[in-house]
Write a protein that holds these residues in place. Structure first.
Motif, mmCIF file in Angstrom:
data_model
loop_
_atom_site.group_PDB
_atom_site.id
_atom_site.type_symbol
_atom_site.label_atom_id
_atom_site.label_comp_id
_atom_site.label_asym_id
_atom_site.label_seq_id
_atom_site.Cartn_x
_atom_site.Cartn_y
_atom_site.Cartn_z
ATOM 1 N N ALA A 202 -16.386 26.237 -4.578
ATOM 2 C CA ALA A 202 -15.776 24.910 -4.481
ATOM 3 C C ALA A 202 -15.274 24.701 -3.057
ATOM 4 O O ALA A 202 -14.828 25.641 -2.395
ATOM 5 N N SER A 203 -15.355 23.450 -2.601
ATOM 6 C CA SER A 203 -14.919 23.101 -1.255
ATOM 7 C C SER A 203 -14.215 21.751 -1.311
ATOM 8 O O SER A 203 -14.649 20.846 -2.039
ATOM 9 N N ARG A 204 -13.152 21.600 -0.551
ATOM 10 C CA ARG A 204 -12.357 20.373 -0.586
ATOM 11 C C ARG A 204 -11.858 20.019 0.812
ATOM 12 O O ARG A 204 -11.407 20.903 1.570
ATOM 13 N N ARG A 205 -11.892 18.728 1.127
ATOM 14 C CA ARG A 205 -11.350 18.234 2.391
ATOM 15 C C ARG A 205 -9.851 18.454 2.436
ATOM 16 O O ARG A 205 -9.139 18.235 1.450
ATOM 17 N N GLY A 206 -9.339 18.890 3.576
ATOM 18 C CA GLY A 206 -7.916 19.152 3.728
ATOM 19 C C GLY A 206 -7.110 17.881 3.934
ATOM 20 O O GLY A 206 -7.641 16.818 4.271
ATOM 21 N N ALA A 441 -13.336 24.992 -19.600
ATOM 22 C CA ALA A 441 -14.602 24.365 -19.974
ATOM 23 C C ALA A 441 -15.336 23.806 -18.756
ATOM 24 O O ALA A 441 -16.569 23.733 -18.755
ATOM 25 N N ASP A 442 -14.598 23.415 -17.742
ATOM 26 C CA ASP A 442 -15.206 22.866 -16.521
ATOM 27 C C ASP A 442 -14.616 23.579 -15.308
ATOM 28 O O ASP A 442 -13.766 23.036 -14.604
ATOM 29 N N PRO A 443 -15.067 24.804 -15.050
ATOM 30 C CA PRO A 443 -14.456 25.578 -13.957
ATOM 31 C C PRO A 443 -14.673 24.975 -12.579
ATOM 32 O O PRO A 443 -13.840 25.172 -11.687
ATOM 33 N N GLU A 444 -15.783 24.261 -12.382
ATOM 34 C CA GLU A 444 -16.007 23.642 -11.078
ATOM 35 C C GLU A 444 -14.905 22.643 -10.752
ATOM 36 O O GLU A 444 -14.305 22.675 -9.673
ATOM 37 N N LYS A 445 -14.637 21.740 -11.692
ATOM 38 C CA LYS A 445 -13.582 20.738 -11.482
ATOM 39 C C LYS A 445 -12.221 21.412 -11.359
ATOM 40 O O LYS A 445 -11.398 21.025 -10.514
ATOM 41 N N LEU A 451 -7.759 23.615 -5.355
ATOM 42 C CA LEU A 451 -7.781 23.625 -3.891
ATOM 43 C C LEU A 451 -6.838 22.603 -3.276
ATOM 44 O O LEU A 451 -6.577 22.650 -2.076
ATOM 45 N N ASP A 452 -6.296 21.709 -4.087
ATOM 46 C CA ASP A 452 -5.363 20.701 -3.602
ATOM 47 C C ASP A 452 -3.919 21.204 -3.597
ATOM 48 O O ASP A 452 -2.999 20.417 -3.402
ATOM 49 N N PHE A 453 -3.706 22.515 -3.786
ATOM 50 C CA PHE A 453 -2.340 23.034 -3.815
ATOM 51 C C PHE A 453 -1.629 22.704 -2.507
ATOM 52 O O PHE A 453 -2.241 22.641 -1.438
ATOM 53 N N PHE A 454 -0.307 22.486 -2.619
ATOM 54 C CA PHE A 454 0.474 22.082 -1.447
ATOM 55 C C PHE A 454 1.180 23.292 -0.852
ATOM 56 O O PHE A 454 1.886 24.023 -1.538
ATOM 57 N N SER A 455 0.979 23.491 0.438
ATOM 58 C CA SER A 455 1.649 24.560 1.171
ATOM 59 C C SER A 455 2.081 23.989 2.518
ATOM 60 O O SER A 455 1.223 23.630 3.343
ATOM 61 N N HIS A 459 -2.782 22.482 5.996
ATOM 62 C CA HIS A 459 -3.447 21.287 5.482
ATOM 63 C C HIS A 459 -4.919 21.232 5.892
ATOM 64 O O HIS A 459 -5.504 20.171 6.016
ATOM 65 N N ASP A 460 -5.511 22.407 6.094
ATOM 66 C CA ASP A 460 -6.898 22.494 6.519
ATOM 67 C C ASP A 460 -7.841 22.358 5.329
ATOM 68 O O ASP A 460 -7.420 22.434 4.162
ATOM 69 N N ASP A 461 -9.149 22.173 5.613
ATOM 70 C CA ASP A 461 -10.155 22.209 4.560
ATOM 71 C C ASP A 461 -10.099 23.572 3.863
ATOM 72 O O ASP A 461 -9.719 24.592 4.469
ATOM 73 N N ARG A 462 -10.518 23.580 2.582
ATOM 74 C CA ARG A 462 -10.465 24.821 1.797
ATOM 75 C C ARG A 462 -11.786 25.026 1.061
ATOM 76 O O ARG A 462 -12.264 24.116 0.387
ATOM 77 N N THR A 463 -12.328 26.230 1.194
ATOM 78 C CA THR A 463 -13.559 26.587 0.499
ATOM 79 C C THR A 463 -13.439 28.011 -0.017
ATOM 80 O O THR A 463 -12.955 28.897 0.697
ATOM 81 N N ILE A 464 -13.878 28.211 -1.259
ATOM 82 C CA ILE A 464 -13.862 29.535 -1.857
ATOM 83 C C ILE A 464 -15.112 29.728 -2.690
ATOM 84 O O ILE A 464 -15.617 28.780 -3.311
ATOM 85 N N ALA A 465 -15.663 30.940 -2.666
ATOM 86 C CA ALA A 465 -16.800 31.307 -3.506
ATOM 87 C C ALA A 465 -16.462 32.620 -4.202
ATOM 88 O O ALA A 465 -15.908 33.544 -3.583
ATOM 89 N N ILE A 466 -16.798 32.688 -5.485
ATOM 90 C CA ILE A 466 -16.356 33.812 -6.324
ATOM 91 C C ILE A 466 -17.504 34.356 -7.163
ATOM 92 O O ILE A 466 -18.230 33.591 -7.817
ATOM 93 N N LEU A 467 -17.671 35.653 -7.146
ATOM 94 C CA LEU A 467 -18.513 36.356 -8.106
ATOM 95 C C LEU A 467 -17.586 37.069 -9.064
ATOM 96 O O LEU A 467 -16.727 37.848 -8.635
#
Length: 468
Positions: A202-206, A441-445, A451-455, A459-467
């Motif tokens: 998943a990837s999200r604009r910061g 049921a919808d892990p992508e969403k 990824l919208d968590f506030f810290s 406030h940068d873009d966030r991308t994560i990939a998981i096996l």
């Protein structure tokens, strides 16, 4: 009698004042306009006295934190000045604070009545002098206070309670122009179900890009081949200072990922699976062999990624530096019950083999600069560096919970430092946040929303990939 709770004074043994000829309520000035709100109950005996009365003992309130004088003669001049204090509140956060008032000498004053504006989410308890609730409206809110210096004279004051806004509410969400030649969606995600595990990215604009109406610079590549049982994961983070980095990251993950994936589907992947067979009997020699092979594979893939960027820059009449990006990659394969992992690390972010709980193996070290936010980007100088081999990681691990790749938009707020990245307890915390999302049921969403968590400050873009 009265027990003083604030100062600890015990007046229960003091005789009542004598020789009082008369006692009356003296109004000091006209009262200010009180907000049209529900009034707090008045429990003070003085507040319940509406008309002047004859000789009577002074009534002492039992409200905590208020110190009456030993006695006050009727008509005695009183200084109606007092200062009040409440700490600032914040929208959406639980608030509980004691309203305190003191006269110019520093003594506590009686609070008879308090009126708060309607619909700000706060109430006042006269018994405890507590302002409670969850503020809903930011701004400077006028609080009307009826008070007394002596439990006899009624005075009025106005106090401004500051309610700070929720920091998240200050961030705008402006969509970038859809007609831009390098248009990229604000979010992206992908899920692959494999025979022995699942792949999720998943990837999200910061928020910084949302606020400015600019594009997401991050990107990823995610593929699995059921026949060869190889998986390839790539994540990238375009340089914020490079105007076309969002396209550089897209070009890089595609060129790099497709080359590695194509090689693993063919003869190269078959040779690597055969080589893995010697890991148990001779792990040192096997790791060295595999490390050499993947060194050349990743170097070639990196070269192709750079060529893709250079070609695009030349076509558009620009410079390759305008497309600068980091790149983190992993090739994975199940070997029996163990997971084999070959990785390439260029720039910041993180690649980790996590698990079992309390254990993590970092597959490299982030590239940091002299100043915060500085890192190395994929370019020909980096490929020609004699230390390129240090960017390759090889491992075979039992009982893994997950393999995770992420850009610094996640690693910075979750781990903060290189020492934090090496702390298994912080990886446990992160996994406790992510793992339940994978089971939905919808892990992508769910992952995109996470990824919208506030810290604050991150406030940068966030991308994560998981096996997993």
């Amino acid at each position: 009698s009265r027990m003083e709770t604030t100062m600890g004074n015990d007046r229960s043994q003091q005789p009542p004042p004598t020789a009082i000829q008369s006692l009356q309520i003296e109004m000091k000035g006209a009262p200010p306009t009180m907000p049209n709100v529900t009034q707090s109950p008045v429990t003070s005996p003085a507040a319940q006295t509406a008309q002047p009365v004859g000789p009577a003992p002074i009534t002492h309130s039992t409200r905590p934190g208020h110190i009456p004088p030993a006695g006050t003669l009727a008509g005695k001049p009183l200084d109606p000045k007092a200062s009040f204090h409440l700490p600032n509140a914040k929208v959406g956060q639980e608030y509980s604070a004691v309203l305190k008032g003191r006269d110019p000498t520093g003594k506590s004053v009686y609070i008879i009545e308090v009126k708060l504006p309607e619909s700000i989410g706060l109430t006042f308890d006269l018994r405890t002098c507590l302002v409670n609730g969850i503020p809903t409206v930011p701004g400077d809110h006028k609080v009307a206070i009826k008070w007394s210096p002596d439990d006899v004279t009624a005075c009025f004051a106005e106090y401004s309670l500051v309610v700070n806004p929720d920091p998240k509410s200050l961030w705008k969400k402006i969509d970038p122009p859809r007609d831009d030649p390098y248009f990229k969606e604000n979010t992206d995600s992908k899920r692959l179900e494999c025979p022995r595990y699942s792949l999720l990215a998943a990837s999200r604009r910061g928020r910084s890009h949302e606020h400015a109406g600019t594009f997401r610079d991050d990107d990823f590549f995610l593929e699995h081949d059921n026949k060869s049982e190889w998986s390839v994961i790539v994540v990238s983070d375009g340089a914020g200072s490079a105007k076309n980095s969002r396209w550089g990251s897209k070009l890089a993950v595609k060129a790099f990922g497709e080359h590695v994936f194509g090689q693993l589907q063919g003869e190269f992947g078959a040779r690597m699976k055969t080589a893995l067979g010697g890991w148990v009997t001779d792990p040192s020699t096997t790791a060295k062999t595999l490390g050499t092979e993947f060194h050349y594979l990743f170097h070639k893939a990196g070269t192709l990624a750079i060529q893709a960027i250079e070609t695009e820059a030349k076509t558009k009449g620009g410079q390759p530096q305008e497309y600068s990006t980091t790149l983190l990659a992993a090739a994975t394969h199940y070997d029996g019950n163990d997971v084999f992992l070959a990785t390439f690390w260029m720039g910041d972010g993180a690649i980790a083999a996590y698990g079992p709980r309390g254990k993590v193996r970092l597959m490299g070290t982030p590239d940091g600069g002299e100043f915060a936010g500085q890192t190395r980007f994929l370019d020909r100088i980096a490929l020609a560096d004699q230390s390129f081999a240090k960017r390759i990681g090889i491992g075979r691990y039992p009982d893994l919970s997950a393999v995770l790749l992420m850009t610094d938009g996640i690693s910075d707020p979750k781990f903060e430092t290189d020492n934090g990245l090496a702390n298994p307890a912080l990886w446990d915390v992160l996994w406790d946040e992510i793992n339940p999302l994978i089971e939905t049921a919808d892990p992508e969403k769910a992952l995109v929303d996470w990824l919208d968590f506030f810290s604050p400050g991150h406030h940068d873009d966030r991308t994560i990939a998981i096996l997993s």
